[in-house]
Motif scaffolding. Structure first.
Motif, PDB file in Angstrom:
ATOM      1  N   THR A  47       0.787  -1.237   0.000  1.00 27.13           N
ATOM      2  CA  THR A  47       0.000   0.000   0.000  1.00 27.13           C
ATOM      3  C   THR A  47       0.822   1.291   0.000  1.00 27.13           C
ATOM      4  O   THR A  47       0.430   2.249  -0.687  1.00 27.13           O
ATOM      5  CB  THR A  47      -0.976  -0.004   1.195  1.00 27.13           C
ATOM      6  OG1 THR A  47      -1.766  -1.188   1.136  1.00 27.13           O
ATOM      7  CG2 THR A  47      -1.879   1.208   1.158  1.00 27.13           C
ATOM      8  N   PRO A  48       1.951   1.403   0.746  1.00 24.28           N
ATOM      9  CA  PRO A  48       2.650   2.691   0.769  1.00 24.28           C
ATOM     10  C   PRO A  48       3.049   3.229  -0.600  1.00 24.28           C
ATOM     11  O   PRO A  48       3.155   4.444  -0.785  1.00 24.28           O
ATOM     12  CB  PRO A  48       3.898   2.390   1.624  1.00 24.28           C
ATOM     13  CG  PRO A  48       3.467   1.296   2.542  1.00 24.28           C
ATOM     14  CD  PRO A  48       2.547   0.452   1.702  1.00 24.28           C
ATOM     15  N   LYS A  49       3.234   2.348  -1.589  1.00 25.10           N
ATOM     16  CA  LYS A  49       3.658   2.836  -2.910  1.00 25.10           C
ATOM     17  C   LYS A  49       2.582   3.707  -3.568  1.00 25.10           C
ATOM     18  O   LYS A  49       2.888   4.503  -4.457  1.00 25.10           O
ATOM     19  CB  LYS A  49       4.008   1.667  -3.821  1.00 25.10           C
ATOM     20  CG  LYS A  49       2.818   0.873  -4.332  1.00 25.10           C
ATOM     21  CD  LYS A  49       3.243  -0.238  -5.282  1.00 25.10           C
ATOM     22  CE  LYS A  49       2.026  -0.972  -5.845  1.00 25.10           C
ATOM     23  NZ  LYS A  49       2.416  -2.058  -6.773  1.00 25.10           N
ATOM     24  N   TYR A  50       1.329   3.560  -3.129  1.00 29.18           N
ATOM     25  CA  TYR A  50       0.254   4.304  -3.772  1.00 29.18           C
ATOM     26  C   TYR A  50       0.222   5.780  -3.368  1.00 29.18           C
ATOM     27  O   TYR A  50      -0.522   6.558  -3.974  1.00 29.18           O
ATOM     28  CB  TYR A  50      -1.097   3.654  -3.468  1.00 29.18           C
ATOM     29  CG  TYR A  50      -1.274   2.335  -4.174  1.00 29.18           C
ATOM     30  CD1 TYR A  50      -1.536   2.277  -5.532  1.00 29.18           C
ATOM     31  CD2 TYR A  50      -1.150   1.138  -3.478  1.00 29.18           C
ATOM     32  CE1 TYR A  50      -1.678   1.067  -6.192  1.00 29.18           C
ATOM     33  CE2 TYR A  50      -1.293  -0.085  -4.118  1.00 29.18           C
ATOM     34  CZ  TYR A  50      -1.552  -0.106  -5.475  1.00 29.18           C
ATOM     35  OH  TYR A  50      -1.692  -1.306  -6.110  1.00 29.18           O
ATOM     36  N   GLY A  69     -12.450   1.838   0.981  1.00 27.74           N
ATOM     37  CA  GLY A  69     -12.713   0.923  -0.123  1.00 27.74           C
ATOM     38  C   GLY A  69     -12.457  -0.520   0.272  1.00 27.74           C
ATOM     39  O   GLY A  69     -13.194  -1.433  -0.133  1.00 27.74           O
ATOM     40  N   SER A  70     -11.428  -0.745   1.093  1.00 30.07           N
ATOM     41  CA  SER A  70     -11.120  -2.099   1.571  1.00 30.07           C
ATOM     42  C   SER A  70     -12.234  -2.632   2.468  1.00 30.07           C
ATOM     43  O   SER A  70     -12.622  -3.804   2.366  1.00 30.07           O
ATOM     44  CB  SER A  70      -9.791  -2.088   2.341  1.00 30.07           C
ATOM     45  OG  SER A  70      -9.480  -3.367   2.845  1.00 30.07           O
ATOM     46  N   ILE A  71     -12.743  -1.788   3.335  1.00 25.64           N
ATOM     47  CA  ILE A  71     -13.854  -2.193   4.212  1.00 25.64           C
ATOM     48  C   ILE A  71     -15.067  -2.598   3.369  1.00 25.64           C
ATOM     49  O   ILE A  71     -15.725  -3.620   3.623  1.00 25.64           O
ATOM     50  CB  ILE A  71     -14.238  -1.046   5.172  1.00 25.64           C
ATOM     51  CG1 ILE A  71     -13.189  -0.901   6.282  1.00 25.64           C
ATOM     52  CG2 ILE A  71     -15.615  -1.275   5.771  1.00 25.64           C
ATOM     53  CD1 ILE A  71     -13.264  -1.973   7.343  1.00 25.64           C
ATOM     54  N   LYS A  72     -15.375  -1.809   2.352  1.00 30.35           N
ATOM     55  CA  LYS A  72     -16.524  -2.123   1.492  1.00 30.35           C
ATOM     56  C   LYS A  72     -16.276  -3.409   0.709  1.00 30.35           C
ATOM     57  O   LYS A  72     -17.196  -4.213   0.529  1.00 30.35           O
ATOM     58  CB  LYS A  72     -16.813  -0.946   0.547  1.00 30.35           C
ATOM     59  CG  LYS A  72     -17.371   0.279   1.269  1.00 30.35           C
ATOM     60  CD  LYS A  72     -17.937   1.299   0.302  1.00 30.35           C
ATOM     61  CE  LYS A  72     -16.867   1.988  -0.495  1.00 30.35           C
ATOM     62  NZ  LYS A  72     -17.431   3.086  -1.335  1.00 30.35           N
ATOM     63  N   VAL A 184      -8.200  -2.145   9.820  1.00 26.29           N
ATOM     64  CA  VAL A 184      -7.688  -1.111  10.740  1.00 26.29           C
ATOM     65  C   VAL A 184      -6.203  -1.332  11.015  1.00 26.29           C
ATOM     66  O   VAL A 184      -5.403  -0.382  10.995  1.00 26.29           O
ATOM     67  CB  VAL A 184      -8.489  -1.123  12.057  1.00 26.29           C
ATOM     68  CG1 VAL A 184      -7.819  -0.224  13.102  1.00 26.29           C
ATOM     69  CG2 VAL A 184      -9.925  -0.662  11.820  1.00 26.29           C
ATOM     70  N   ALA A 185      -5.820  -2.597  11.244  1.00 27.07           N
ATOM     71  CA  ALA A 185      -4.416  -2.895  11.541  1.00 27.07           C
ATOM     72  C   ALA A 185      -3.508  -2.579  10.355  1.00 27.07           C
ATOM     73  O   ALA A 185      -2.457  -1.952  10.506  1.00 27.07           O
ATOM     74  CB  ALA A 185      -4.265  -4.365  11.937  1.00 27.07           C
ATOM     75  N   VAL A 186      -3.944  -3.002   9.155  1.00 28.63           N
ATOM     76  CA  VAL A 186      -3.116  -2.802   7.968  1.00 28.63           C
ATOM     77  C   VAL A 186      -2.966  -1.317   7.647  1.00 28.63           C
ATOM     78  O   VAL A 186      -1.850  -0.796   7.521  1.00 28.63           O
ATOM     79  CB  VAL A 186      -3.710  -3.550   6.755  1.00 28.63           C
ATOM     80  CG1 VAL A 186      -3.054  -3.083   5.450  1.00 28.63           C
ATOM     81  CG2 VAL A 186      -3.522  -5.050   6.916  1.00 28.63           C
ATOM     82  N   TYR A 187      -4.105  -0.623   7.517  1.00 21.82           N
ATOM     83  CA  TYR A 187      -4.021   0.766   7.060  1.00 21.82           C
ATOM     84  C   TYR A 187      -3.606   1.719   8.174  1.00 21.82           C
ATOM     85  O   TYR A 187      -3.051   2.788   7.894  1.00 21.82           O
ATOM     86  CB  TYR A 187      -5.339   1.170   6.396  1.00 21.82           C
ATOM     87  CG  TYR A 187      -5.513   0.448   5.082  1.00 21.82           C
ATOM     88  CD1 TYR A 187      -4.828   0.863   3.958  1.00 21.82           C
ATOM     89  CD2 TYR A 187      -6.304  -0.692   4.996  1.00 21.82           C
ATOM     90  CE1 TYR A 187      -4.941   0.186   2.754  1.00 21.82           C
ATOM     91  CE2 TYR A 187      -6.427  -1.378   3.791  1.00 21.82           C
ATOM     92  CZ  TYR A 187      -5.737  -0.938   2.682  1.00 21.82           C
ATOM     93  OH  TYR A 187      -5.839  -1.630   1.500  1.00 21.82           O
ATOM     94  N   GLY A 188      -3.838   1.328   9.431  1.00 23.83           N
ATOM     95  CA  GLY A 188      -3.258   2.095  10.530  1.00 23.83           C
ATOM     96  C   GLY A 188      -1.747   1.996  10.510  1.00 23.83           C
ATOM     97  O   GLY A 188      -1.029   3.003  10.679  1.00 23.83           O
TER      98      GLY A 188
END
Length: 320
Positions: A47-50, A69-72, A184-188
């Motif tokens: 994800t950080p590359k985005y 978007g990931s949650i959805k 939450v863990a990943v994007y946090g």
């Protein structure tokens, strides 16, 4: 009065049952989430590359939109599909799990292959990096959510397979907790990683104490190495988890040889080092699962890059 006491007693009983159910859901969600470690680490590494190339003030909003978007993806699309599979086609779970495991093996092996045999990228930076920043941001977010859908599908399938037999609502609640908790863990974590260099730079420039400034400079200096380490760990986790999924899937489908061979080798190694038998058995099992995953991934690379990839690109380009 006795009726009121009886009512309160019933309420207390219901509360205890509800609390026990919540504990069960949390426990099952934790175990299921742990099984999806490879895909989770890969998600955090990718994800950080985005957000590269954007202004610092846009980084957190972009991550927030990708997380939403990931949650959805997980709750509105993948969760209902997972529950339908569990209820009406449980026999499909193992093959789908192996398909996701094969994808993990391919992703990890492709990264190893590129490290060993680097080549020039054909991506046209001029086409993608110039132009309207708002349009570029929308494209990046859309691409990240598409990638997240694949990783989320792996996470949900792995989690579904890890949940012991239970009722519909228990499975639904457990998968929902996994979906929200992992997102939450990943994007946090991604948000912390992406902003760590900004925090370090602020400390280095504005810290009142020499120690604070030194710590800030240390954070800035450490971030490139941390990102490389995260990539290496994520790649290793993908190959290991992917190989493990394939080996266990083959075992469930009736081909026991790979599983038995790895199990016997791990047990023999553990017996040779009784002081750390459990650790040695895990290391040998993970290592041999990784060998299987790497070998399978290398075999898939030409098929994925020369056949599946062009077809996929043509189909989605046509829909754009």
């Amino acid at each position: 009065m006795s009726g009121l006491i009886a009512l309160l007693d019933d309420v207390a009983g219901i509360a205890k049952v509800a609390a026990a159910s919540i504990d069960d859901v949390a426990g099952q969600a934790a175990k299921a989430g742990a099984k999806a470690a490879g895909a989770v680490i890969d998600d955090a590494a990718v994800t950080p590359k985005y957000v590269q190339g954007f202004e610092a003030k846009r980084e957190l909003p972009i991550i927030g939109r990708i997380a939403w978007g990931s949650i959805k993806n997980k709750l509105l699309i993948l969760l209902p599909i997972a529950l339908l599979l569990s209820a009406f086609a449980p026999w499909l779970i193992a093959p789908l799990l192996m398909l996701g495991g094969s994808y993990l093996c391919f992703e990890g092996a492709e990264k190893v292959w590129h490290w060993l045999f680097p080549h020039e990228h054909t991506w046209d930076h001029a086409e993608h990096d110039e132009g309207d920043p708002a349009h570029l941001e929308e494209e990046k977010i859309a691409g990240a959510i598409k990638t997240d859908f694949i990783l989320s599908a792996e996470i949900m399938t792995i989690s579904l397979a890890a949940i012991p037999e239970s009722g519909f609502w228990m499975e639904a609640a457990t998968l929902a907790v996994v979906a929200v908790g992992i997102t939450v863990a990943v994007y946090g974590s991604v948000a912390l990683i992406v902003k760590a260099d900004d925090v370090g730079l602020y400390m280095a420039r504005n810290g009142r104490l020499g120690l604070t400034q030194a710590l800030g400079r240390g954070i800035v200096s450490a971030m490139p190495g941390l990102m490389k380490l995260l990539t290496v760990v994520g790649t290793a986790a993908m190959i290991w988890v992917g190989g493990s999924i394939i080996v266990h899937g083959l075992h469930e489908l009736g081909w026991h040889a790979p599983y038995d061979l790895i199990h016997h080798a791990a047990v023999a190694a553990a017996q040779a080092v009784p002081q750390a038998a459990g650790f040695v058995e895990w290391v040998v099992t993970a290592g041999l699962d990784g060998v299987v995953g790497l070998a399978l991934g290398v075999l898939i690379i030409p098929i994925a890059t020369r056949v599946i990839g062009p077809i996929w690109a043509a189909v989605f380009k046509g829909r754009a």
